[in-house]
Design an enzyme around this catalytic site. Structure first.
Site, PDB file in Angstrom:
ATOM      1  N   GLN A 100      57.651 -19.412 -18.717  1.00 32.61           N
ATOM      2  CA  GLN A 100      57.281 -18.248 -17.905  1.00 32.61           C
ATOM      3  C   GLN A 100      58.523 -17.709 -17.187  1.00 32.61           C
ATOM      4  O   GLN A 100      58.471 -16.660 -16.564  1.00 32.61           O
ATOM      5  CB  GLN A 100      56.242 -18.637 -16.856  1.00 32.61           C
ATOM      6  CG  GLN A 100      54.963 -19.202 -17.432  1.00 32.61           C
ATOM      7  CD  GLN A 100      54.079 -19.768 -16.346  1.00 32.61           C
ATOM      8  OE1 GLN A 100      53.305 -19.060 -15.702  1.00 32.61           O
ATOM      9  NE2 GLN A 100      54.189 -21.069 -16.101  1.00 32.61           N
ATOM     10  N   HIS A 118      57.302 -14.031 -20.345  1.00 30.05           N
ATOM     11  CA  HIS A 118      57.411 -12.970 -19.350  1.00 30.05           C
ATOM     12  C   HIS A 118      58.749 -12.260 -19.363  1.00 30.05           C
ATOM     13  O   HIS A 118      59.128 -11.646 -18.360  1.00 30.05           O
ATOM     14  CB  HIS A 118      57.148 -13.567 -17.950  1.00 30.05           C
ATOM     15  CG  HIS A 118      55.746 -14.077 -17.805  1.00 30.05           C
ATOM     16  ND1 HIS A 118      55.399 -15.038 -16.883  1.00 30.05           N
ATOM     17  CD2 HIS A 118      54.610 -13.786 -18.484  1.00 30.05           C
ATOM     18  CE1 HIS A 118      54.106 -15.287 -16.987  1.00 30.05           C
ATOM     19  NE2 HIS A 118      53.605 -14.546 -17.960  1.00 30.05           N
TER      20      HIS A 118
HETATM   21  C1  BV8 Z   1      47.917  -9.400 -17.909  1.00 29.87           C
HETATM   22  C2  BV8 Z   1      57.947 -11.924 -14.775  1.00 29.87           C
HETATM   23  C3  BV8 Z   1      46.465  -7.896 -19.003  1.00 29.87           C
HETATM   24  C4  BV8 Z   1      58.401 -10.936 -13.751  1.00 29.87           C
HETATM   25  C5  BV8 Z   1      55.750 -12.729 -14.035  1.00 29.87           C
HETATM   26  C6  BV8 Z   1      44.624  -7.323 -11.963  1.00 29.87           C
HETATM   27  C7  BV8 Z   1      45.192  -6.418 -12.856  1.00 29.87           C
HETATM   28  C8  BV8 Z   1      45.836  -6.836 -14.013  1.00 29.87           C
HETATM   29  C9  BV8 Z   1      45.978  -8.182 -14.263  1.00 29.87           C
HETATM   30  C10 BV8 Z   1      45.442  -9.063 -13.352  1.00 29.87           C
HETATM   31  C11 BV8 Z   1      44.750  -8.669 -12.224  1.00 29.87           C
HETATM   32  N1  BV8 Z   1      44.335  -9.780 -11.546  1.00 29.87           N
HETATM   33  C12 BV8 Z   1      44.747 -10.879 -12.209  1.00 29.87           C
HETATM   34  C13 BV8 Z   1      45.408 -10.451 -13.295  1.00 29.87           C
HETATM   35  C14 BV8 Z   1      46.042 -11.246 -14.264  1.00 29.87           C
HETATM   36  C15 BV8 Z   1      47.489 -11.404 -13.770  1.00 29.87           C
HETATM   37  C16 BV8 Z   1      47.492 -12.667 -12.927  1.00 29.87           C
HETATM   38  O1  BV8 Z   1      47.397 -13.749 -13.472  1.00 29.87           O
HETATM   39  N2  BV8 Z   1      47.605 -12.502 -11.595  1.00 29.87           N
HETATM   40  C17 BV8 Z   1      47.614 -13.637 -10.706  1.00 29.87           C
HETATM   41  C18 BV8 Z   1      48.441 -13.304  -9.468  1.00 29.87           C
HETATM   42  C19 BV8 Z   1      46.177 -13.989 -10.348  1.00 29.87           C
HETATM   43  N3  BV8 Z   1      48.302 -11.540 -14.940  1.00 29.87           N
HETATM   44  C20 BV8 Z   1      48.911 -10.448 -15.424  1.00 29.87           C
HETATM   45  O2  BV8 Z   1      48.929  -9.373 -14.898  1.00 29.87           O
HETATM   46  C21 BV8 Z   1      49.583 -10.679 -16.769  1.00 29.87           C
HETATM   47  N4  BV8 Z   1      49.201  -9.627 -17.656  1.00 29.87           N
HETATM   48  O3  BV8 Z   1      46.990 -10.036 -17.499  1.00 29.87           O
HETATM   49  O4  BV8 Z   1      47.789  -8.306 -18.703  1.00 29.87           O
HETATM   50  C22 BV8 Z   1      46.621  -6.852 -20.023  1.00 29.87           C
HETATM   51  C23 BV8 Z   1      46.244  -7.138 -21.316  1.00 29.87           C
HETATM   52  C24 BV8 Z   1      46.358  -6.145 -22.272  1.00 29.87           C
HETATM   53  C25 BV8 Z   1      46.890  -4.896 -21.922  1.00 29.87           C
HETATM   54  C26 BV8 Z   1      47.313  -4.650 -20.619  1.00 29.87           C
HETATM   55  C27 BV8 Z   1      47.181  -5.631 -19.643  1.00 29.87           C
HETATM   56  C28 BV8 Z   1      51.097 -10.624 -16.637  1.00 29.87           C
HETATM   57  C29 BV8 Z   1      51.563 -11.713 -15.718  1.00 29.87           C
HETATM   58  C30 BV8 Z   1      53.097 -11.803 -15.783  1.00 29.87           C
HETATM   59  C31 BV8 Z   1      53.705 -11.438 -14.451  1.00 29.87           C
HETATM   60  N5  BV8 Z   1      55.164 -11.663 -14.502  1.00 29.87           N
HETATM   61  N6  BV8 Z   1      57.083 -12.935 -14.161  1.00 29.87           N
HETATM   62  C32 BV8 Z   1      59.317 -11.547 -12.733  1.00 29.87           C
HETATM   63  O5  BV8 Z   1      59.717 -12.718 -12.876  1.00 29.87           O
HETATM   64  O6  BV8 Z   1      59.642 -10.824 -11.775  1.00 29.87           O
HETATM   65  S1  BV8 Z   1      54.809 -13.897 -13.304  1.00 29.87           S
HETATM   66  C33 BV8 Z   1      55.775 -14.977 -12.481  1.00 29.87           C
HETATM   67  O7  BV8 Z   1      54.917 -15.655 -11.596  1.00 29.87           O
HETATM   68  C34 BV8 Z   1      56.382 -16.086 -13.300  1.00 29.87           C
HETATM   69  O8  BV8 Z   1      56.825 -15.649 -14.546  1.00 29.87           O
HETATM   70  C35 BV8 Z   1      55.308 -17.112 -13.401  1.00 29.87           C
HETATM   71  O9  BV8 Z   1      54.454 -16.860 -14.473  1.00 29.87           O
HETATM   72  C36 BV8 Z   1      54.535 -16.855 -12.143  1.00 29.87           C
HETATM   73  C37 BV8 Z   1      54.916 -17.873 -11.093  1.00 29.87           C
HETATM   74  O10 BV8 Z   1      54.423 -19.023 -11.514  1.00 29.87           O
HETATM   75  P1  BV8 Z   1      55.311 -20.358 -11.550  1.00 29.87           P
HETATM   76  O11 BV8 Z   1      56.353 -20.237 -12.592  1.00 29.87           O
HETATM   77  O12 BV8 Z   1      54.333 -21.421 -11.636  1.00 29.87           O
HETATM   78  O13 BV8 Z   1      56.079 -20.413 -10.167  1.00 29.87           O
HETATM   79  P2  BV8 Z   1      55.450 -20.755  -8.760  1.00 29.87           P
HETATM   80  O14 BV8 Z   1      56.486 -20.424  -7.760  1.00 29.87           O
HETATM   81  O15 BV8 Z   1      54.091 -20.161  -8.634  1.00 29.87           O
HETATM   82  O16 BV8 Z   1      55.239 -22.352  -8.822  1.00 29.87           O
HETATM   83  C38 BV8 Z   1      56.333 -23.211  -8.959  1.00 29.87           C
HETATM   84  C39 BV8 Z   1      55.781 -24.590  -9.205  1.00 29.87           C
HETATM   85  O17 BV8 Z   1      56.867 -25.490  -9.397  1.00 29.87           O
HETATM   86  C40 BV8 Z   1      54.971 -25.131  -8.044  1.00 29.87           C
HETATM   87  O18 BV8 Z   1      53.793 -25.746  -8.540  1.00 29.87           O
HETATM   88  C41 BV8 Z   1      55.900 -26.197  -7.421  1.00 29.87           C
HETATM   89  O19 BV8 Z   1      55.182 -27.290  -6.886  1.00 29.87           O
HETATM   90  C42 BV8 Z   1      56.682 -26.648  -8.628  1.00 29.87           C
HETATM   91  N7  BV8 Z   1      58.029 -27.166  -8.348  1.00 29.87           N
HETATM   92  C43 BV8 Z   1      58.927 -26.701  -7.441  1.00 29.87           C
HETATM   93  N8  BV8 Z   1      60.071 -27.401  -7.562  1.00 29.87           N
HETATM   94  C44 BV8 Z   1      59.882 -28.312  -8.564  1.00 29.87           C
HETATM   95  C45 BV8 Z   1      58.582 -28.172  -9.063  1.00 29.87           C
HETATM   96  N9  BV8 Z   1      58.090 -28.936 -10.060  1.00 29.87           N
HETATM   97  C46 BV8 Z   1      58.905 -29.875 -10.579  1.00 29.87           C
HETATM   98  N10 BV8 Z   1      60.184 -30.076 -10.157  1.00 29.87           N
HETATM   99  C47 BV8 Z   1      60.691 -29.327  -9.151  1.00 29.87           C
HETATM  100  N11 BV8 Z   1      61.951 -29.549  -8.730  1.00 29.87           N
END
Ligand code: BV8
Length: 245
Positions: A100, A118
């Site tokens: 991701q 992504h």
């Molecule tokens: C889609 C790129 C449909 C950009 C990213 C309303 C309207 C439309 C869609 C939605 C909606 N409501 C919900 C949705 C679906 C939406 C979604 O899921 N929203 C969430 C907020 C609920 N998804 C979308 O919109 C996706 N598209 O649904 O399209 C569609 C279909 C057809 C036609 C048209 C439309 C697109 C989602 C992609 C968004 N882009 N990134 C950028 O980077 O700026 S998302 C971005 O956030 C990341 O890429 C990643 O995916 C996400 C963050 O997640 P993590 O990587 O997990 O990071 P996070 O900080 O959250 O967690 C870190 C973890 O690591 C923690 O657990 C922590 O404990 C752990 N950690 C920390 N340090 C360590 C560790 N673990 C081990 N070792 C360590 N040292």
């Protein structure tokens, strides 16, 4: 340190799917996605900046956020977690690395055929016709415009509300049910459809290993959950599984 069953599963796995999130890059100094909203960006939600609406509202602000993140990424190096996965992939030909993350640290650690769900911070594309090109250094205008159609150029990342690259997501979705092992590293599992992949593994009775510093909704359901930093746990796990190296 590690369950015998886990070591046996890692040793025996021929087909592995690994899904990574921002946590695997944390030890390289890259803030996780949630933490990226620090400093001057703390007043924004990720969806405000990582969305077509946010870009249309203020392209300069969105470009500034991505340029700052890219600047950080270029100064960072892959950590032992990225290196361990690249080593494992050299040993296990059918290890599919799905990320991701947009930082390309997996590739810079030597991993091959990385599936970027992504997008990435190394390419830009035209808002209208989308063909990616190399990120320009320096950025000519703010926002830069397409030489062919004059529309705004944008980072080649997938924003909230945008579809993932279907070929990439399809390939990952097809590989998971066929896998011997699914490894989920450093992701909060909050963003879909990427977060669907581990659930598909569970539904397909594919054993799941989760590595995360904290528990997530997946932790209770995974066959193995290793709590800790992936930059430490991944090298330790692979050394324990393949001691002959
Ligand atoms: C889609 C790129 C449909 C950009 C990213 C309303 C309207 C439309 C869609 C939605 C909606 N409501 C919900 C949705 C679906 C939406 C979604 O899921 N929203 C969430 C907020 C609920 N998804 C979308 O919109 C996706 N598209 O649904 O399209 C569609 C279909 C057809 C036609 C048209 C439309 C697109 C989602 C992609 C968004 N882009 N990134 C950028 O980077 O700026 S998302 C971005 O956030 C990341 O890429 C990643 O995916 C996400 C963050 O997640 P993590 O990587 O997990 O990071 P996070 O900080 O959250 O967690 C870190 C973890 O690591 C923690 O657990 C922590 O404990 C752990 N950690 C920390 N340090 C360590 C560790 N673990 C081990 N070792 C360590 N040292």
């Amino acid at each position: 340190m590690f369950a015998v069953s886990l070591l046996e599963a890692v040793r025996a796995a021929q087909r592995v799917v690994v899904l990574t999130g921002a946590g695997i890059s944390a030890e390289s100094g890259i803030p996780t996605f949630r933490d990226a909203m620090e400093g001057m960006w703390s007043r924004f939600r990720p969806e405000d900046l990582a969305s077509p609406q946010g870009f249309r509202r203020d392209p300069q602000q969105v470009w500034a956020w991505y340029a700052e993140r890219r600047g950080k990424v270029l100064k960072c190096q892959p950590n032992p977690g990225h290196v361990a996965l690249a080593d494992w992939q050299r040993r296990c030909a059918e290890l599919l690395l799905v990320t991701q993350n947009v930082d390309r640290l997996h590739q810079r650690a030597g991993a091959q055929n990385v599936h970027e769900l992504h997008g990435n911070l190394y390419e830009i594309k035209c808002t209208k016709h989308g063909a990616p090109s190399a990120w320009p250094e320096p950025i000519p205008d703010m926002p830069p415009t397409c030489p062919h159609c004059g529309d705004w150029l944008r980072p080649n990342v997938v924003w909230f509300g945008e579809a993932l690259p279907m070929d990439v997501f399809e390939a990952a979705s097809q590989a998971v049910p066929q896998a011997d092992l699914c490894v989920v590293i450093g992701t909060s599992g909050l963003v879909y459809p990427a977060a669907h992949l581990p659930l598909l593994a569970l539904q397909s009775q594919v054993p799941v290993l989760e590595i995360n510093k904290e528990t997530t909704d997946l932790s209770q359901r995974a066959q193995w959950f290793l709590q800790g930093a992936s930059g430490q746990l991944l090298p330790q796990l692979l050394r324990a599984a393949f001691p002959e190296d």
